[in-house]
Design a protein around this motif. Structure first.
Motif, PDB file in Angstrom:
ATOM      1  N   GLU A  99     -90.236  -5.998 -71.049  1.00  0.00           N
ATOM      2  CA  GLU A  99     -90.513  -4.720 -71.695  1.00  0.00           C
ATOM      3  C   GLU A  99     -91.216  -4.919 -73.036  1.00  0.00           C
ATOM      4  OE1 GLU A  99     -86.963  -2.375 -71.974  1.00  0.00           O
ATOM      5  OE2 GLU A  99     -86.935  -1.997 -69.823  1.00  0.00           O
ATOM      6  N   PHE A 100     -92.037  -3.937 -73.368  1.00  0.00           N
ATOM      7  CA  PHE A 100     -92.765  -3.947 -74.631  1.00  0.00           C
ATOM      8  C   PHE A 100     -92.179  -2.871 -75.537  1.00  0.00           C
ATOM      9  CE2 PHE A 100     -95.582  -5.914 -71.653  1.00  0.00           C
ATOM     10  CZ  PHE A 100     -96.333  -6.815 -72.379  1.00  0.00           C
ATOM     11  N   SER A 101     -92.141  -3.180 -76.813  1.00  0.00           N
ATOM     12  CA  SER A 101     -91.686  -2.195 -77.792  1.00  0.00           C
ATOM     13  C   SER A 101     -92.522  -2.351 -79.058  1.00  0.00           C
ATOM     14  CB  SER A 101     -90.195  -2.375 -78.094  1.00  0.00           C
ATOM     15  OG  SER A 101     -89.952  -3.653 -78.608  1.00  0.00           O
ATOM     16  N   GLY A 102     -92.447  -1.350 -79.911  1.00  0.00           N
ATOM     17  CA  GLY A 102     -93.226  -1.374 -81.140  1.00  0.00           C
ATOM     18  C   GLY A 102     -92.439  -0.828 -82.309  1.00  0.00           C
ATOM     19  N   ASP A 120     -86.463   8.970 -91.448  1.00  0.00           N
ATOM     20  CA  ASP A 120     -86.553   9.670 -90.165  1.00  0.00           C
ATOM     21  C   ASP A 120     -85.880  11.041 -90.280  1.00  0.00           C
ATOM     22  OD1 ASP A 120     -87.035  10.084 -87.476  1.00  0.00           O
ATOM     23  OD2 ASP A 120     -85.411   8.774 -86.801  1.00  0.00           O
ATOM     24  N   ARG A 121     -86.288  11.811 -91.247  1.00  0.00           N
ATOM     25  CA  ARG A 121     -85.586  13.038 -91.646  1.00  0.00           C
ATOM     26  C   ARG A 121     -85.586  14.158 -90.622  1.00  0.00           C
ATOM     27  NH1 ARG A 121     -89.620  15.185 -96.437  1.00  0.00           N
ATOM     28  NH2 ARG A 121     -91.490  15.337 -95.159  1.00  0.00           N
ATOM     29  N   ARG A 122     -86.462  14.126 -89.652  1.00  0.00           N
ATOM     30  CA  ARG A 122     -86.503  15.203 -88.656  1.00  0.00           C
ATOM     31  C   ARG A 122     -85.896  14.790 -87.321  1.00  0.00           C
ATOM     32  NH1 ARG A 122     -91.547  16.316 -91.465  1.00  0.00           N
ATOM     33  NH2 ARG A 122     -91.224  18.223 -92.638  1.00  0.00           N
ATOM     34  N   ASN A 123     -85.195  13.671 -87.303  1.00  0.00           N
ATOM     35  CA  ASN A 123     -84.542  13.223 -86.083  1.00  0.00           C
ATOM     36  C   ASN A 123     -83.531  14.277 -85.649  1.00  0.00           C
ATOM     37  OD1 ASN A 123     -82.670  11.766 -84.247  1.00  0.00           O
ATOM     38  ND2 ASN A 123     -83.936  10.030 -84.814  1.00  0.00           N
ATOM     39  N   PRO A 124     -83.481  14.617 -84.351  1.00  0.00           N
ATOM     40  CA  PRO A 124     -82.521  15.633 -83.906  1.00  0.00           C
ATOM     41  C   PRO A 124     -81.062  15.207 -84.093  1.00  0.00           C
ATOM     42  CG  PRO A 124     -83.719  14.692 -82.039  1.00  0.00           C
ATOM     43  CD  PRO A 124     -84.345  14.147 -83.275  1.00  0.00           C
ATOM     44  N   ASP A 125     -80.831  13.900 -84.174  1.00  0.00           N
ATOM     45  CA  ASP A 125     -79.477  13.405 -84.399  1.00  0.00           C
ATOM     46  C   ASP A 125     -79.242  13.262 -85.908  1.00  0.00           C
ATOM     47  OD1 ASP A 125     -77.116  11.968 -84.722  1.00  0.00           O
ATOM     48  OD2 ASP A 125     -77.556  10.574 -83.091  1.00  0.00           O
ATOM     49  N   PRO A 126     -78.386  14.086 -86.506  1.00  0.00           N
ATOM     50  CA  PRO A 126     -78.161  14.033 -87.954  1.00  0.00           C
ATOM     51  C   PRO A 126     -77.730  12.651 -88.457  1.00  0.00           C
ATOM     52  CG  PRO A 126     -77.041  15.930 -87.002  1.00  0.00           C
ATOM     53  CD  PRO A 126     -77.570  15.120 -85.858  1.00  0.00           C
ATOM     54  N   LEU A 127     -77.074  11.873 -87.599  1.00  0.00           N
ATOM     55  CA  LEU A 127     -76.618  10.540 -88.006  1.00  0.00           C
ATOM     56  C   LEU A 127     -77.774   9.545 -88.156  1.00  0.00           C
ATOM     57  CD1 LEU A 127     -73.429  10.242 -85.765  1.00  0.00           C
ATOM     58  CD2 LEU A 127     -73.557  10.837 -88.201  1.00  0.00           C
ATOM     59  N   LEU A 128     -78.938   9.873 -87.591  1.00  0.00           N
ATOM     60  CA  LEU A 128     -80.089   8.967 -87.654  1.00  0.00           C
ATOM     61  C   LEU A 128     -81.137   9.387 -88.685  1.00  0.00           C
ATOM     62  CD1 LEU A 128     -80.620   8.357 -83.823  1.00  0.00           C
ATOM     63  CD2 LEU A 128     -79.349   6.958 -85.466  1.00  0.00           C
ATOM     64  N   ARG A 137     -82.476   6.867 -91.526  1.00  0.00           N
ATOM     65  CA  ARG A 137     -83.145   5.601 -91.204  1.00  0.00           C
ATOM     66  C   ARG A 137     -84.515   5.565 -91.870  1.00  0.00           C
ATOM     67  NH1 ARG A 137     -83.434   5.033 -84.814  1.00  0.00           N
ATOM     68  NH2 ARG A 137     -84.518   7.003 -85.116  1.00  0.00           N
ATOM     69  N   LYS A 138     -84.856   4.436 -92.443  1.00  0.00           N
ATOM     70  CA  LYS A 138     -86.181   4.291 -93.044  1.00  0.00           C
ATOM     71  C   LYS A 138     -87.229   4.226 -91.946  1.00  0.00           C
ATOM     72  CE  LYS A 138     -84.497   1.864 -97.085  1.00  0.00           C
ATOM     73  NZ  LYS A 138     -84.440   0.609 -97.815  1.00  0.00           N
ATOM     74  N   VAL A 139     -88.399   4.817 -92.220  1.00  0.00           N
ATOM     75  CA  VAL A 139     -89.505   4.754 -91.268  1.00  0.00           C
ATOM     76  C   VAL A 139     -89.983   3.307 -91.136  1.00  0.00           C
ATOM     77  CG1 VAL A 139     -91.882   5.477 -90.808  1.00  0.00           C
ATOM     78  CG2 VAL A 139     -90.202   7.152 -91.604  1.00  0.00           C
ATOM     79  N   MET A 140     -90.018   2.576 -92.236  1.00  0.00           N
ATOM     80  CA  MET A 140     -90.396   1.173 -92.191  1.00  0.00           C
ATOM     81  C   MET A 140     -89.370   0.423 -91.341  1.00  0.00           C
ATOM     82  SD  MET A 140     -92.511  -1.101 -92.964  1.00  0.00           S
ATOM     83  CE  MET A 140     -93.434  -1.019 -94.455  1.00  0.00           C
ATOM     84  N   GLY A 141     -89.838  -0.229 -90.295  1.00  0.00           N
ATOM     85  CA  GLY A 141     -88.959  -0.960 -89.388  1.00  0.00           C
ATOM     86  C   GLY A 141     -88.485  -0.149 -88.199  1.00  0.00           C
ATOM     87  N   LEU A 142     -88.781   1.138 -88.191  1.00  0.00           N
ATOM     88  CA  LEU A 142     -88.324   2.033 -87.130  1.00  0.00           C
ATOM     89  C   LEU A 142     -88.998   1.700 -85.801  1.00  0.00           C
ATOM     90  CD1 LEU A 142     -86.523   4.587 -86.784  1.00  0.00           C
ATOM     91  CD2 LEU A 142     -88.584   5.932 -87.167  1.00  0.00           C
ATOM     92  N   LYS A 143     -88.215   1.705 -84.740  1.00  0.00           N
ATOM     93  CA  LYS A 143     -88.757   1.494 -83.399  1.00  0.00           C
ATOM     94  C   LYS A 143     -89.392   2.797 -82.939  1.00  0.00           C
ATOM     95  CE  LYS A 143     -87.433  -0.390 -78.902  1.00  0.00           C
ATOM     96  NZ  LYS A 143     -86.306  -0.966 -78.143  1.00  0.00           N
ATOM     97  N   VAL A 144     -90.703   2.764 -82.664  1.00  0.00           N
ATOM     98  CA  VAL A 144     -91.434   3.965 -82.294  1.00  0.00           C
ATOM     99  C   VAL A 144     -92.047   3.884 -80.892  1.00  0.00           C
ATOM    100  CG1 VAL A 144     -91.893   4.723 -84.662  1.00  0.00           C
ATOM    101  CG2 VAL A 144     -93.480   3.150 -83.542  1.00  0.00           C
ATOM    102  N   VAL A 145     -91.955   2.714 -80.262  1.00  0.00           N
ATOM    103  CA  VAL A 145     -92.408   2.518 -78.885  1.00  0.00           C
ATOM    104  C   VAL A 145     -91.318   1.715 -78.194  1.00  0.00           C
ATOM    105  CG1 VAL A 145     -94.139   1.415 -77.397  1.00  0.00           C
ATOM    106  CG2 VAL A 145     -94.871   2.513 -79.514  1.00  0.00           C
ATOM    107  N   GLY A 146     -90.931   2.145 -76.995  1.00  0.00           N
ATOM    108  CA  GLY A 146     -89.878   1.407 -76.319  1.00  0.00           C
ATOM    109  C   GLY A 146     -89.930   1.474 -74.811  1.00  0.00           C
ATOM    110  N   ILE A 164     -99.098   0.926 -89.393  1.00  0.00           N
ATOM    111  CA  ILE A 164     -99.355  -0.174 -88.461  1.00  0.00           C
ATOM    112  C   ILE A 164     -98.056  -0.420 -87.712  1.00  0.00           C
ATOM    113  CG2 ILE A 164     -99.873  -2.639 -88.203  1.00  0.00           C
ATOM    114  CD1 ILE A 164    -101.628  -2.428 -90.698  1.00  0.00           C
ATOM    115  N   ILE A 165     -98.182  -0.517 -86.385  1.00  0.00           N
ATOM    116  CA  ILE A 165     -97.028  -0.875 -85.577  1.00  0.00           C
ATOM    117  C   ILE A 165     -97.238  -2.274 -85.005  1.00  0.00           C
ATOM    118  CG2 ILE A 165     -96.375   1.496 -85.033  1.00  0.00           C
ATOM    119  CD1 ILE A 165     -97.574   1.123 -82.255  1.00  0.00           C
TER     120      ILE A 165
END
Length: 157
Positions: free
Chosen positions: A40-43, A66-74, A77-86, A31-32
């Motif tokens: 602006e809207f974000s999710g 967020d294990r497949r993020n192209p940026d190794p530093l990210l 990040r936990k998926v819970m709370g992750l911004k997925v719409v911006g 659920i987002i």
């Protein structure tokens, strides 16, 4: 009974024409929560059916990140709370469309051009595209959550 009917009618009027709210992704696993800040809207991910990776996954029983993020530093990040719409903006010609934003898929670590269409008061078509025109993309039909307490989510004001 009369109070219940009035509550339902008011809820439809308040929630019916807004992108803001809780939206269940078609898989039923996420659920987002879409909110508006300024113009602006974000999710963000606010609920996961399974917070942990499933059996036979290389990270079995660990919290989803967020294990497949192209940026190794990210990647931690936990998926819970992750911004997925911006950065979605209301279309000036059609108030049922958000455009010019992005959608992020944490499952594959990719960000797409984003668009959202409120096709019915309780249906949001969320689209991620490889191109800014939306020709090469994928849409998901998300369903508005009207009883967030069933998922342990707070009621919206």
């Amino acid at each position: 009974m009369k109070f219940f009917f009035i509550f339902i009618v008011l809820s439809i009027n308040i929630m019916g024409k807004s992108f803001e709210g809780y939206w269940l992704i078609p898989s039923g696993k996420t659920i987002i929560h879409i909110t508006q800040e300024n113009k602006e809207f974000s999710g963000h991910v606010v609920w996961l059916k399974n917070h942990l990776y499933p059996k036979r996954d290389p990270m079995e029983s660990e919290i989803q990140i967020d294990r497949r993020n192209p940026d190794p530093l990210l990647r931690n990040r936990k998926v819970m709370g992750l911004k997925v719409v911006g950065n979605m903006k209301l279309d000036s010609k059609n108030s049922n469309i958000l455009k010019d934003g992005w959608v992020y898929d944490s499952w594959n670590g990719k960000k797409y051009y984003g668009k959202a269409v409120l096709s019915e008061p309780y249906i949001l078509k969320l689209k991620g595209s490889l191109d800014p025109w939306g020709i090469f993309g994928y849409s998901q039909k998300c369903t508005r959550i009207v009883s967030p307490e069933k998922y342990g989510l707070p009621l919206l004001k």
